[in-house]
Design a protein around this motif. Structure first.
Motif, PDB file in Angstrom:
ATOM      1  N   LEU A  32       0.828  -1.204   0.000  1.00  0.00           N
ATOM      2  CA  LEU A  32       0.000   0.000   0.000  1.00  0.00           C
ATOM      3  C   LEU A  32       0.865   1.258   0.000  1.00  0.00           C
ATOM      4  O   LEU A  32       0.605   2.210  -0.744  1.00  0.00           O
ATOM      5  CB  LEU A  32      -0.932  -0.010   1.211  1.00  0.00           C
ATOM      6  CG  LEU A  32      -1.905   1.158   1.320  1.00  0.00           C
ATOM      7  CD1 LEU A  32      -2.890   1.138   0.150  1.00  0.00           C
ATOM      8  CD2 LEU A  32      -2.649   1.084   2.641  1.00  0.00           C
ATOM      9  N   LEU A  33       1.920   1.251   0.800  1.00  0.00           N
ATOM     10  CA  LEU A  33       2.823   2.401   0.858  1.00  0.00           C
ATOM     11  C   LEU A  33       3.491   2.644  -0.497  1.00  0.00           C
ATOM     12  O   LEU A  33       3.576   3.781  -0.972  1.00  0.00           O
ATOM     13  CB  LEU A  33       3.882   2.185   1.942  1.00  0.00           C
ATOM     14  CG  LEU A  33       4.904   3.302   2.104  1.00  0.00           C
ATOM     15  CD1 LEU A  33       4.231   4.570   2.625  1.00  0.00           C
ATOM     16  CD2 LEU A  33       6.012   2.869   3.036  1.00  0.00           C
ATOM     17  N   ILE A  34       3.944   1.593  -1.143  1.00  0.00           N
ATOM     18  CA  ILE A  34       4.585   1.723  -2.460  1.00  0.00           C
ATOM     19  C   ILE A  34       3.600   2.276  -3.489  1.00  0.00           C
ATOM     20  O   ILE A  34       3.939   3.159  -4.272  1.00  0.00           O
ATOM     21  CB  ILE A  34       5.173   0.373  -2.909  1.00  0.00           C
ATOM     22  CG1 ILE A  34       6.371   0.015  -2.025  1.00  0.00           C
ATOM     23  CG2 ILE A  34       5.577   0.403  -4.373  1.00  0.00           C
ATOM     24  CD1 ILE A  34       6.875  -1.389  -2.211  1.00  0.00           C
ATOM     25  N   VAL A  35       2.379   1.771  -3.479  1.00  0.00           N
ATOM     26  CA  VAL A  35       1.369   2.257  -4.425  1.00  0.00           C
ATOM     27  C   VAL A  35       1.057   3.732  -4.167  1.00  0.00           C
ATOM     28  O   VAL A  35       0.956   4.532  -5.111  1.00  0.00           O
ATOM     29  CB  VAL A  35       0.088   1.393  -4.346  1.00  0.00           C
ATOM     30  CG1 VAL A  35      -1.056   2.030  -5.107  1.00  0.00           C
ATOM     31  CG2 VAL A  35       0.369   0.002  -4.887  1.00  0.00           C
ATOM     32  N   LEU A  36       0.934   4.127  -2.919  1.00  0.00           N
ATOM     33  CA  LEU A  36       0.649   5.535  -2.605  1.00  0.00           C
ATOM     34  C   LEU A  36       1.798   6.451  -3.020  1.00  0.00           C
ATOM     35  O   LEU A  36       1.565   7.538  -3.565  1.00  0.00           O
ATOM     36  CB  LEU A  36       0.358   5.691  -1.111  1.00  0.00           C
ATOM     37  CG  LEU A  36      -0.958   5.081  -0.621  1.00  0.00           C
ATOM     38  CD1 LEU A  36      -1.062   5.192   0.898  1.00  0.00           C
ATOM     39  CD2 LEU A  36      -2.147   5.744  -1.297  1.00  0.00           C
ATOM     40  N   ILE A  37       3.014   6.032  -2.779  1.00  0.00           N
ATOM     41  CA  ILE A  37       4.168   6.839  -3.202  1.00  0.00           C
ATOM     42  C   ILE A  37       4.191   6.953  -4.721  1.00  0.00           C
ATOM     43  O   ILE A  37       4.417   8.036  -5.276  1.00  0.00           O
ATOM     44  CB  ILE A  37       5.486   6.226  -2.676  1.00  0.00           C
ATOM     45  CG1 ILE A  37       5.578   6.418  -1.162  1.00  0.00           C
ATOM     46  CG2 ILE A  37       6.696   6.852  -3.366  1.00  0.00           C
ATOM     47  CD1 ILE A  37       6.734   5.676  -0.523  1.00  0.00           C
ATOM     48  N   HIS A  38       3.940   5.853  -5.401  1.00  0.00           N
ATOM     49  CA  HIS A  38       3.938   5.866  -6.868  1.00  0.00           C
ATOM     50  C   HIS A  38       2.859   6.799  -7.412  1.00  0.00           C
ATOM     51  O   HIS A  38       3.081   7.556  -8.346  1.00  0.00           O
ATOM     52  CB  HIS A  38       3.752   4.460  -7.411  1.00  0.00           C
ATOM     53  CG  HIS A  38       3.760   4.400  -8.897  1.00  0.00           C
ATOM     54  ND1 HIS A  38       4.886   4.607  -9.641  1.00  0.00           N
ATOM     55  CD2 HIS A  38       2.757   4.178  -9.786  1.00  0.00           C
ATOM     56  CE1 HIS A  38       4.584   4.513 -10.917  1.00  0.00           C
ATOM     57  NE2 HIS A  38       3.301   4.253 -11.030  1.00  0.00           N
ATOM     58  N   ARG A  39       1.687   6.772  -6.809  1.00  0.00           N
ATOM     59  CA  ARG A  39       0.600   7.654  -7.263  1.00  0.00           C
ATOM     60  C   ARG A  39       0.918   9.115  -6.983  1.00  0.00           C
ATOM     61  O   ARG A  39       0.595   9.987  -7.776  1.00  0.00           O
ATOM     62  CB  ARG A  39      -0.710   7.266  -6.600  1.00  0.00           C
ATOM     63  CG  ARG A  39      -1.236   5.954  -7.103  1.00  0.00           C
ATOM     64  CD  ARG A  39      -2.733   5.950  -7.027  1.00  0.00           C
ATOM     65  NE  ARG A  39      -3.222   4.686  -7.502  1.00  0.00           N
ATOM     66  CZ  ARG A  39      -3.881   4.556  -8.647  1.00  0.00           C
ATOM     67  NH1 ARG A  39      -4.109   5.586  -9.381  1.00  0.00           N
ATOM     68  NH2 ARG A  39      -4.302   3.378  -9.016  1.00  0.00           N
ATOM     69  N   ALA A  40       1.550   9.393  -5.848  1.00  0.00           N
ATOM     70  CA  ALA A  40       1.901  10.777  -5.514  1.00  0.00           C
ATOM     71  C   ALA A  40       2.956  11.308  -6.475  1.00  0.00           C
ATOM     72  O   ALA A  40       2.909  12.467  -6.875  1.00  0.00           O
ATOM     73  CB  ALA A  40       2.407  10.856  -4.075  1.00  0.00           C
ATOM     74  N   GLU A  41       3.906  10.483  -6.873  1.00  0.00           N
ATOM     75  CA  GLU A  41       4.931  10.907  -7.814  1.00  0.00           C
ATOM     76  C   GLU A  41       4.442  10.884  -9.240  1.00  0.00           C
ATOM     77  O   GLU A  41       5.084  11.440 -10.118  1.00  0.00           O
ATOM     78  CB  GLU A  41       6.166  10.014  -7.682  1.00  0.00           C
ATOM     79  CG  GLU A  41       6.937  10.241  -6.421  1.00  0.00           C
ATOM     80  CD  GLU A  41       8.177   9.375  -6.354  1.00  0.00           C
ATOM     81  OE1 GLU A  41       8.334   8.492  -7.215  1.00  0.00           O
ATOM     82  OE2 GLU A  41       8.973   9.592  -5.442  1.00  0.00           O
ATOM     83  N   GLY A  42       3.315  10.252  -9.494  1.00  0.00           N
ATOM     84  CA  GLY A  42       2.777  10.168 -10.840  1.00  0.00           C
ATOM     85  C   GLY A  42       2.498  11.526 -11.452  1.00  0.00           C
ATOM     86  O   GLY A  42       2.487  11.686 -12.660  1.00  0.00           O
TER      87      GLY A  42
END
Length: 97
Positions: A42-52
């Motif tokens: 979940l943390l990795i997905v959230l970081i990826h979406r924020a940097e998207g």
């Protein structure tokens, strides 16, 4: 090519991650390990979406345009043009070309 290498490394590490989740148990994974694994995902997905918003094809286009401008500038300097992207030759005595 780089994406393929990263994909292969990631896929090879999946077995290691699964082994850490089950922690060598033959009866299944302990719930705390599954919770840690889920939170990590979940943390990795959230970081990826924020940097998207700042990383992606738009930046690649910016990089390509910077490379193109630098290349054109280098070609213009070699050709002896006064300013990159123009066809005006520099003058020696201050007059117009």
């Amino acid at each position: 090519m780089t994406g393929t290498v990263i994909l292969i490394i990631g896929l090879s590490l999946m077995r290691v991650a699964a082994g850490w989740i089950v922690d060598g148990s033959t009866e299944g994974a302990p719930p705390i390990n599954v919770a840690f694994a889920f939170c990590t995902l979940l943390l990795i997905v959230l970081i990826h979406r924020a940097e998207g918003e700042t990383v992606g094809p738009r930046h690649q286009g910016d990089t390509a345009s910077r490379i193109r401008k630098a290349t054109e500038s280098a070609h213009s300097r070699r050709a002896g043009f006064a300013h990159p992207g123009t066809c005006q030759r520099p003058t020696r005595s201050g007059g117009s070309a």
